[in-house]
Design a protein around this motif. Structure first.
Motif, PDB file in Angstrom:
ATOM      1  N   VAL A  86       0.702  -1.273   0.079  1.00 28.85           N
ATOM      2  CA  VAL A  86      -0.167  -0.224  -0.043  1.00 28.85           C
ATOM      3  C   VAL A  86       0.840   1.174   0.048  1.00 28.85           C
ATOM      4  O   VAL A  86       0.643   2.132  -0.507  1.00 28.85           O
ATOM      5  CB  VAL A  86      -1.054   0.223   1.232  1.00 28.85           C
TER       6      VAL A  86
ATOM      7  N   VAL B   9      -4.277   2.660  -3.311  1.00 28.34           N
ATOM      8  CA  VAL B   9      -5.396   1.883  -3.399  1.00 28.34           C
ATOM      9  C   VAL B   9      -5.391   1.243  -4.567  1.00 28.34           C
ATOM     10  O   VAL B   9      -6.215   0.404  -5.085  1.00 28.34           O
ATOM     11  CB  VAL B   9      -6.675   3.087  -3.908  1.00 28.34           C
ATOM     12  N   HIS B  10      -4.304   1.189  -5.343  1.00 25.75           N
ATOM     13  CA  HIS B  10      -4.099   0.146  -6.517  1.00 25.75           C
ATOM     14  C   HIS B  10      -3.614  -1.135  -6.107  1.00 25.75           C
ATOM     15  O   HIS B  10      -3.167  -1.919  -6.972  1.00 25.75           O
ATOM     16  CB  HIS B  10      -3.338   0.882  -7.708  1.00 25.75           C
TER      17      HIS B  10
ATOM     18  N   PRO C 129      -5.046  -3.824  -5.379  1.00 28.13           N
ATOM     19  CA  PRO C 129      -5.785  -4.995  -6.010  1.00 28.13           C
ATOM     20  C   PRO C 129      -5.251  -5.309  -7.463  1.00 28.13           C
ATOM     21  O   PRO C 129      -5.004  -6.388  -7.830  1.00 28.13           O
ATOM     22  CB  PRO C 129      -7.253  -4.588  -6.152  1.00 28.13           C
TER      23      PRO C 129
ATOM     24  N   THR D 180     -13.921   3.544   2.695  1.00 30.62           N
ATOM     25  CA  THR D 180     -13.640   3.952   1.428  1.00 30.62           C
ATOM     26  C   THR D 180     -14.473   3.048   0.232  1.00 30.62           C
ATOM     27  O   THR D 180     -14.137   1.790   0.348  1.00 30.62           O
ATOM     28  CB  THR D 180     -12.090   3.725   1.140  1.00 30.62           C
TER      29      THR D 180
ATOM     30  N   ILE E 223     -15.145   1.128  -3.070  1.00 30.50           N
ATOM     31  CA  ILE E 223     -14.446   0.189  -4.088  1.00 30.50           C
ATOM     32  C   ILE E 223     -14.574   0.905  -5.301  1.00 30.50           C
ATOM     33  O   ILE E 223     -15.708   1.315  -5.511  1.00 30.50           O
ATOM     34  CB  ILE E 223     -14.857  -1.221  -3.951  1.00 30.50           C
ATOM     35  N   SER E 224     -13.641   1.148  -6.062  1.00 29.99           N
ATOM     36  CA  SER E 224     -13.580   2.058  -7.304  1.00 29.99           C
ATOM     37  C   SER E 224     -12.958   1.032  -8.466  1.00 29.99           C
ATOM     38  O   SER E 224     -12.035   0.282  -8.072  1.00 29.99           O
ATOM     39  CB  SER E 224     -13.030   3.257  -7.264  1.00 29.99           C
TER      40      SER E 224
ATOM     41  N   ASP F 215     -11.000   1.954 -10.647  1.00 30.30           N
ATOM     42  CA  ASP F 215      -9.813   2.711 -10.808  1.00 30.30           C
ATOM     43  C   ASP F 215      -8.562   1.538  -9.916  1.00 30.30           C
ATOM     44  O   ASP F 215      -7.599   1.594 -10.216  1.00 30.30           O
ATOM     45  CB  ASP F 215      -9.817   3.873 -10.361  1.00 30.30           C
ATOM     46  N   TRP F 216      -9.118   0.984  -8.843  1.00 33.09           N
ATOM     47  CA  TRP F 216      -8.091   0.252  -7.886  1.00 33.09           C
ATOM     48  C   TRP F 216      -7.546  -0.941  -8.642  1.00 33.09           C
ATOM     49  O   TRP F 216      -6.568  -1.382  -8.242  1.00 33.09           O
ATOM     50  CB  TRP F 216      -9.013  -0.384  -6.829  1.00 33.09           C
TER      51      TRP F 216
ATOM     52  N   LEU G 257      -9.469  -6.035  -0.456  1.00 38.28           N
ATOM     53  CA  LEU G 257     -10.580  -5.116  -0.652  1.00 38.28           C
ATOM     54  C   LEU G 257     -11.201  -4.792   0.583  1.00 38.28           C
ATOM     55  O   LEU G 257     -11.657  -3.575   1.024  1.00 38.28           O
ATOM     56  CB  LEU G 257     -11.587  -5.681  -1.695  1.00 38.28           C
TER      57      LEU G 257
ATOM     58  N   LEU H  38      -8.728  -2.136   2.444  1.00 38.39           N
ATOM     59  CA  LEU H  38      -8.761  -0.859   2.007  1.00 38.39           C
ATOM     60  C   LEU H  38     -10.266  -0.174   2.270  1.00 38.39           C
ATOM     61  O   LEU H  38     -10.021   0.897   2.416  1.00 38.39           O
ATOM     62  CB  LEU H  38      -8.646  -0.754   0.402  1.00 38.39           C
ATOM     63  N   SER H  39     -11.156  -0.846   2.365  1.00 44.60           N
ATOM     64  CA  SER H  39     -12.650  -0.434   2.397  1.00 44.60           C
ATOM     65  C   SER H  39     -12.706  -0.091   3.918  1.00 44.60           C
ATOM     66  O   SER H  39     -13.120   0.980   4.235  1.00 44.60           O
ATOM     67  CB  SER H  39     -13.573  -1.494   2.179  1.00 44.60           C
TER      68      SER H  39
END
Length: 501
Positions: free
Chosen positions: A53, A58-59, A61, A210, A212-213, A215-216, A279, A282-283
């Motif tokens: 991290v 956030v990338h 994943p 946060t 989940i997007s 973009d992750w 996930l 991060l969430s």
């Protein structure tokens, strides 16, 4: 009378031979369980989530998926090699058959060195969490500090190594029985953690909820190639260990098919576990650098030690137990690979024939298993006594050795099957394209990591003559293998002249 090993001739793999291991003792499920155990998801995630991290935010994943790709491609190549040549020597045997004895010997050395080093680290982590568990059970924080007392730390670590060696010595059936319990427990706790984290997010009680997007999951959104490469290097390490399923090939049911299938299933199971927990983390915690944030430098050594309490409440002790069981399970199952590689090298006279001895009672590599334990214990005592930085920097250098021997083995697949690579779509993909791409990626990562690690700031920040300690240790271990190989050439020239394998 000839001292060469007894061979079993076959259409597909002439000159390979059985070594006396207990055939048919492990099925597909057992092999997958041992593969997952060797990777040690609970231990690996708590150690790798934070540092990854810190590199890619956030990338995370996306990086886990990118690291998964070369592992899967290489696993497919391993499967094809195993189908044609099921042999406990795996990287050593296959690279020897493809490229000759010199490269084959170094492929075997890369596997042995990497696994011996990680055995010492797994034992050290198990000891740390053992004392942390005692502190939590007895509500006495001072018990957790006992691992910092060097003589006690070393003594406890040696006990853990000895116990793991004893279980491994008793053969695959004992190993399999222990692993079913330990793996099931750590996966249950990881699932509990993920569900609890998502529940906190849904209930509005997460630390830094946060969303989940998409973009992750985009690796091209990472800020720089250096960060991308660092993240991928970490992610390759977290998948390492699936190839233990191949080193058991002479002990599995249907040895031509089961090990390869187990390797592929293991990698797929692990990526699902990693993505789910990543996930969830991060969430719940976000990537901030304060408090419980996954990007907080103070949380990076063990992210679950920080998050287990807020996420799991009074059941947080289960996470400590899961990490302890994860590292202990991996410590035990990791013995399988170096012991069987040394068994094969001894059997084919690449090293002393003593390493080719089999326990008459348990049908396991007796001398090689004990030798692996002694080497791991000696390595830990020396590095831990000299410098704790040396121990952890050698672990960092593991990435180089992993890429080194995985890359050699993947390219061995390409070269070995070169005559049939274009006979059909299946052969082209599985015997040529997949292992070629996977092997090239890993060898590029090997060169990139070696170049980056020359910087004294890489790893702990220690250096020797202005060169980073990680580079010195990583290349030093590989060069040590070259020296030992040259000695073996003088002592056992038959193998190096192609008279045995």
């Amino acid at each position: 009378m000839s001292t060469a090993p007894k061979t079993v001739q076959s259409k597909e793999s002439p000159a390979l031979s059985e070594k006396g291991l207990k055939a048919g003792s492990v099925g597909l499920i057992g092999a997958v369980v041992i593969g997952v155990s060797c990777i040690a998801p609970a231990y690996t995630l708590t150690a790798a989530l934070g540092p990854t991290v810190s590199e890619v935010g956030v990338h995370l994943p996306a990086i886990f998926l990118v690291g998964f790709i070369p592992m899967l491609l290489v696993a497919l190549g391993y499967r094809e090699l195993n189908n044609a040549m099921p042999d406990a020597g795996t990287s050593f045997t296959w690279a020897t058959r493809a490229f000759g004895p010199w490269i084959g010997w170094m492929g075997g050395w890369g596997l042995i060195a990497a696994t011996i080093i990680v055995l010492s680290n797994l034992a050290a982590v198990a000891v740390d969490f053992f004392y942390l568990m005692l502190a939590q059970i007895f509500s006495n924080p001072e018990l957790g500090e006992l691992s910092k007392i060097l003589p006690l730390n070393i003594a406890t670590t040696l006990v853990f190594i000895a116990l793991a060696c004893w279980i491994s010595y008793r053969g695959m059936e004992t190993t399999k029985g222990v692993q079913y319990v330990l793996v099931a427990f750590q996966l249950l706790v990881l699932g509990w953690f993920a569900v609890s984290a998502f529940a906190h997010v849904a209930n509005g009680t997460a630390f830094d909820a946060t969303a989940i997007s998409p973009d992750w999951f985009n690796p091209f959104a990472v800020d720089s190639f250096s960060q991308f490469a660092a993240g991928v290097s970490l992610s390759i390490f977290i998948y390492w260990g699936w190839d233990v399923t191949l080193t058991m090939n002479e002990e599995t049911k249907n040895p031509e098919k089961t090990p390869g299938r187990a390797a592929t299933i293991t990698v797929l199971v692990i990526v699902i576990i990693y993505m789910t927990v990543a996930l969830a983390t991060l969430s719940f915690a976000g990537v901030g650098e304060t408090g419980l944030g996954a990007g907080n430098p103070e949380n990076q050594s063990s992210i679950f030690a920080v998050l287990a309490g807020p996420v799991m409440g009074p059941f947080a002790i289960l996470m400590s137990l899961a990490i302890l069981s994860s590292s202990a399970a991996s410590l035990q199952s990791t013995f399988v690979s170096p012991a069987r590689t040394m068994l094969a090298m001894g059997h084919y006279r690449a090293i002393s024939p003593k390493f080719g001895k089999i326990s008459p009672t348990y049908k396991s590599p007796s001398f090689a298993t004990i030798a692996a334990a002694i080497a791991a214990a000696g390595f830990y005592v020396i590095t831990r006594t000299v410098s704790e930085n040396a121990l952890w920097d050698t672990i960092t250098a593991l990435g180089m050795m992993i890429c080194f021997y995985y890359g050699i083995t993947a390219l061995a697949c390409v070269w070995f099957f070169r005559a049939e690579a274009f006979r059909g779509a299946r052969s082209f993909f599985f015997k040529f394209l997949a292992p070629l791409v996977g092997g090239v990626i890993l060898l590029v990562m090997f060169v990139k990591t070696a170049m980056d690690s020359m910087d004294p700031e890489y790893g702990s920040g220690s250096s020797v003559g202005g060169v980073g300690l990680v580079f010195v240790l990583g290349m030093g271990v590989i060069l040590l293998g070259v020296v030992i190989m040259l000695v073996m050439y003088r002592v056992r020239p038959g193998f190096f002249k192609g008279k045995v394998l």
